[in-house]
Design a protein around this motif. Structure first.
Motif, PDB file in Angstrom:
ATOM      1  N   TRP A 161       0.822  -1.224   0.000  1.00 51.30           N
ATOM      2  CA  TRP A 161       0.000   0.000   0.000  1.00 51.30           C
ATOM      3  C   TRP A 161       0.850   1.265   0.000  1.00 51.30           C
ATOM      4  CZ3 TRP A 161      -1.361  -4.108   3.407  1.00 51.30           C
ATOM      5  CH2 TRP A 161      -2.485  -4.818   2.999  1.00 51.30           C
ATOM      6  N   GLY A 162       2.162   1.105   0.021  1.00 47.34           N
ATOM      7  CA  GLY A 162       3.052   2.264   0.052  1.00 47.34           C
ATOM      8  C   GLY A 162       3.352   2.773   1.437  1.00 47.34           C
ATOM      9  N   ASP A 163       2.865   2.074   2.473  1.00 50.67           N
ATOM     10  CA  ASP A 163       3.142   2.495   3.846  1.00 50.67           C
ATOM     11  C   ASP A 163       4.549   2.072   4.254  1.00 50.67           C
ATOM     12  OD1 ASP A 163       0.604   3.545   4.061  1.00 50.67           O
ATOM     13  OD2 ASP A 163      -0.252   1.686   4.880  1.00 50.67           O
ATOM     14  N   SER A 164       5.215   2.954   4.983  1.00 50.23           N
ATOM     15  CA  SER A 164       6.575   2.674   5.428  1.00 50.23           C
ATOM     16  C   SER A 164       6.563   1.706   6.607  1.00 50.23           C
ATOM     17  CB  SER A 164       7.281   3.970   5.828  1.00 50.23           C
ATOM     18  OG  SER A 164       8.588   3.716   6.266  1.00 50.23           O
ATOM     19  N   ARG A 165       7.390   0.659   6.517  1.00 51.54           N
ATOM     20  CA  ARG A 165       7.515  -0.319   7.591  1.00 51.54           C
ATOM     21  C   ARG A 165       8.966  -0.352   8.064  1.00 51.54           C
ATOM     22  NH1 ARG A 165       2.356  -1.344   9.159  1.00 51.54           N
ATOM     23  NH2 ARG A 165       1.038  -1.828   7.340  1.00 51.54           N
ATOM     24  N   ARG A 166       9.154  -0.388   9.381  1.00 46.79           N
ATOM     25  CA  ARG A 166      10.500  -0.450   9.951  1.00 46.79           C
ATOM     26  C   ARG A 166      10.562  -1.598  10.945  1.00 46.79           C
ATOM     27  NH1 ARG A 166      14.873   2.681  10.183  1.00 46.79           N
ATOM     28  NH2 ARG A 166      13.800   4.304   9.003  1.00 46.79           N
ATOM     29  N   VAL A 167      11.549  -2.465  10.781  1.00 45.36           N
ATOM     30  CA  VAL A 167      11.759  -3.591  11.685  1.00 45.36           C
ATOM     31  C   VAL A 167      12.894  -3.217  12.631  1.00 45.36           C
ATOM     32  CG1 VAL A 167      12.319  -6.047  11.841  1.00 45.36           C
ATOM     33  CG2 VAL A 167      11.045  -5.186   9.870  1.00 45.36           C
ATOM     34  N   VAL A 168      12.605  -3.152  13.918  1.00 46.17           N
ATOM     35  CA  VAL A 168      13.597  -2.664  14.882  1.00 46.17           C
ATOM     36  C   VAL A 168      14.247  -3.772  15.688  1.00 46.17           C
ATOM     37  CG1 VAL A 168      12.462  -0.425  15.094  1.00 46.17           C
ATOM     38  CG2 VAL A 168      11.786  -2.293  16.614  1.00 46.17           C
ATOM     39  N   ASP A 169      13.764  -5.000  15.551  1.00 49.79           N
ATOM     40  CA  ASP A 169      14.271  -6.066  16.411  1.00 49.79           C
ATOM     41  C   ASP A 169      14.825  -7.239  15.612  1.00 49.79           C
ATOM     42  OD1 ASP A 169      11.890  -6.833  15.380  1.00 49.79           O
ATOM     43  OD2 ASP A 169      11.065  -7.682  17.227  1.00 49.79           O
ATOM     44  N   PHE A 170      15.298  -6.993  14.366  1.00 46.77           N
ATOM     45  CA  PHE A 170      15.810  -8.118  13.598  1.00 46.77           C
ATOM     46  C   PHE A 170      17.115  -8.623  14.191  1.00 46.77           C
ATOM     47  CE2 PHE A 170      18.805  -9.741  10.462  1.00 46.77           C
ATOM     48  CZ  PHE A 170      18.104 -10.842  10.010  1.00 46.77           C
ATOM     49  N   ARG A 171      17.227  -9.926  14.340  1.00 42.29           N
ATOM     50  CA  ARG A 171      18.463 -10.548  14.780  1.00 42.29           C
ATOM     51  C   ARG A 171      18.440 -12.018  14.383  1.00 42.29           C
ATOM     52  NH1 ARG A 171      19.182  -9.994  20.926  1.00 42.29           N
ATOM     53  NH2 ARG A 171      18.661  -7.840  20.427  1.00 42.29           N
ATOM     54  N   THR A 172      19.615 -12.556  14.131  1.00 42.82           N
ATOM     55  CA  THR A 172      19.749 -13.974  13.827  1.00 42.82           C
ATOM     56  C   THR A 172      21.083 -14.457  14.369  1.00 42.82           C
ATOM     57  OG1 THR A 172      19.641 -15.638  12.063  1.00 42.82           O
ATOM     58  CG2 THR A 172      20.834 -13.624  11.563  1.00 42.82           C
ATOM     59  N   GLY A 173      21.174 -15.721  14.704  1.00 43.71           N
ATOM     60  CA  GLY A 173      22.367 -16.240  15.344  1.00 43.71           C
ATOM     61  C   GLY A 173      23.294 -16.974  14.385  1.00 43.71           C
ATOM     62  N   ILE A 174      24.591 -16.909  14.674  1.00 51.43           N
ATOM     63  CA  ILE A 174      25.611 -17.667  13.964  1.00 51.43           C
ATOM     64  C   ILE A 174      26.455 -18.409  14.996  1.00 51.43           C
ATOM     65  CG2 ILE A 174      27.651 -17.558  12.486  1.00 51.43           C
ATOM     66  CD1 ILE A 174      26.553 -15.156  11.153  1.00 51.43           C
ATOM     67  N   GLU A 175      26.517 -19.717  14.849  1.00 51.55           N
ATOM     68  CA  GLU A 175      27.346 -20.506  15.760  1.00 51.55           C
ATOM     69  C   GLU A 175      28.718 -20.708  15.134  1.00 51.55           C
ATOM     70  OE1 GLU A 175      27.495 -24.851  18.001  1.00 51.55           O
ATOM     71  OE2 GLU A 175      25.695 -24.246  16.878  1.00 51.55           O
TER      72      GLU A 175
END
Length: 422
Positions: free
Chosen positions: A91-105
């Motif tokens: 719809w053209g609305d701005s989305r912001r992800v503030v908690d992205f994280r992923t692990g690497i062993e």
């Protein structure tokens, strides 16, 4: 929504590895202006690639991948984060992800196994051949390493006809210090002093290590009316300027420069162009290069502000801005020799418009452009130029090159051509 996956999630300490970052649009409509800035933990060093990923448009269900080469230096469980992850939904609305994280062993460092690598050199015995006639092309492969080379094979290709038996040859085994000769009957299809011969070598060792390498050697193909020792005609000089200050995000400038030189080298008009490069430029480096090289084509790659000001480097490698009117005045002074200026940097319309008052052809960018699209543009432009096409046709081919790839298709309208001859 945009889903992000990083693979592999298990790597060994001390070993360089390629991390694949995959962005997938899981929504039912397209997402645009996707920006993801990964923050690697301090225990993981970035060797190549850029941690900032920008995608202009991602259709429903579509994915893109970017590859980072990293080296984890300490074992443990580390977290890759992002504090700058945003996009516009269908719809053209701005989305912001503030908690992205992923692990690497990161597993313990593995003991290094010392296994001799296969090493070899390739040379051509014949470096001058006549155009349009079948001639014998001879070359040699020398084993300069420690192990015996097994299954040695040589392939020959280039802008010439090759007899069926010479296109690929099996040379067998080669002991350390020994040399094997290969021959092929070839018929060049165009003359020039820098006709490229591509020699592909494949081999393996008794320990199972394999190596494939391509060597490109220039061949002088004489036309029927060319006299030995004839002086080459003056060539069009291309000046490639680049700057990637230490406080700006990394760009693949070396990859772009390499791609440009490759396209020029393999074009039918290869002998008409001379490539000159100046990297990490400061303001005085730009003026000095223009005076030294006296180019007809000037290509700048790097960063710019939305108002068109370019970033160059200062004395310690950090960023410094160059004014639009200052650069326009500089190109006014060299407009007697410079015929085309390319600014392969984001948001450079204002700069292109200012320089276009003095130069025949100027290319700028209407908006931000990603690394892949910028390189695709350069490949298409110089591919056409080396084929003898004029600048406007080369510009059109460059935009098509961007459009051909799904990953860059949406950015084909970013480049802009202006100038006194457009």
């Amino acid at each position: 929504m945009i889903e992000v996956a990083v693979a592999p999630d298990r790597v060994a300490a001390g070993e360089p590895v390629e991390l694949t970052v995959r962005l997938t649009n899981a929504d039912s409509g397209p997402c645009t202006h996707v920006v993801l800035k990964l923050e690697l933990p301090r225990q993981v060093a970035l060797l190549s690639g850029t941690s900032r990923i920008e995608v202009a448009r991602l259709g429903a269900g579509e994915s893109v991948e970017r590859v980072l080469r990293v080296r984890p230096d300490e074992e443990g469980r580390w977290v890759v984060r992002s504090g700058n992850f945003s996009y516009r939904d269908r719809w053209g609305d701005s989305r912001r992800v503030v908690d992205f994280r992923t692990g690497i062993e990161v597993t313990p460092r593995q003991a290094a196994r010392v296994v001799p690598e296969p090493e070899f050199t390739v040379t051509l015995v014949d470096r001058v051949l006549p155009d349009g006639r079948w001639s014998l092309l001879r070359g040699r492969v020398a084993n300069t390493g420690v192990p015996v080379l097994v299954g040695l094979a040589v392939g020959i290709s280039g802008p010439f006809d090759v007899d069926a038996g010479g296109a690929r040859q099996l040379l067998g085994s080669l002991a350390p210090g020994d040399t094997a000769e290969f021959t092929a009957h070839v018929r060049p299809t165009g003359s020039g002093t820098h006709v490229p011969v591509r020699i592909d070598v494949d081999c393996r060792t008794d320990a199972g290590l394999t190596r494939s390498a391509r060597h490109t050697v220039d061949l002088h193909v004489r036309s029927a009316d060319e006299r030995p020792g004839r002086a080459p005609t003056d060539r069009t000089r291309i000046l490639y300027l680049s700057a990637n200050p230490s406080d700006t995000h990394r760009l693949r400038l070396a990859a772009e420069s390499r791609a440009i030189q490759e396209q020029l080298r393999f074009g039918v008009d290869r002998d008409h162009y001379a490539f000159h490069e100046r990297s990490a430029v400061r303001t005085r480096d730009i003026t000095q290069a223009l005076l030294d090289v006296r180019p007809r084509i000037v290509h700048f790659s790097g960063h710019a502000e939305p108002d068109g000001r370019l970033y160059v480097e200062n004395e310690v490698g950090a960023s410094r801005l160059v004014s639009v009117d200052g650069l326009a005045s500089l190109f006014e002074q060299v407009s007697d020799t410079v015929e085309c200026v390319i600014v392969n940097a984001c948001d450079t319309v204002a700069l292109a418009e200012a320089v276009a008052r003095h130069v025949d052809h100027v290319i700028g960018m209407r908006q931000p452009i990603g690394d892949d699209a910028a390189i695709a543009f350069s490949v298409g432009f110089y591919q056409a130029l080396a084929a003898g096409e004029p600048v406007p046709k080369a510009f059109g081919m460059a935009c098509v090159q961007i459009r051909l790839d799904d990953g860059t298709h949406a950015e084909h309208g970013t480049p802009l051509l202006l100038g006194t001859s457009v």
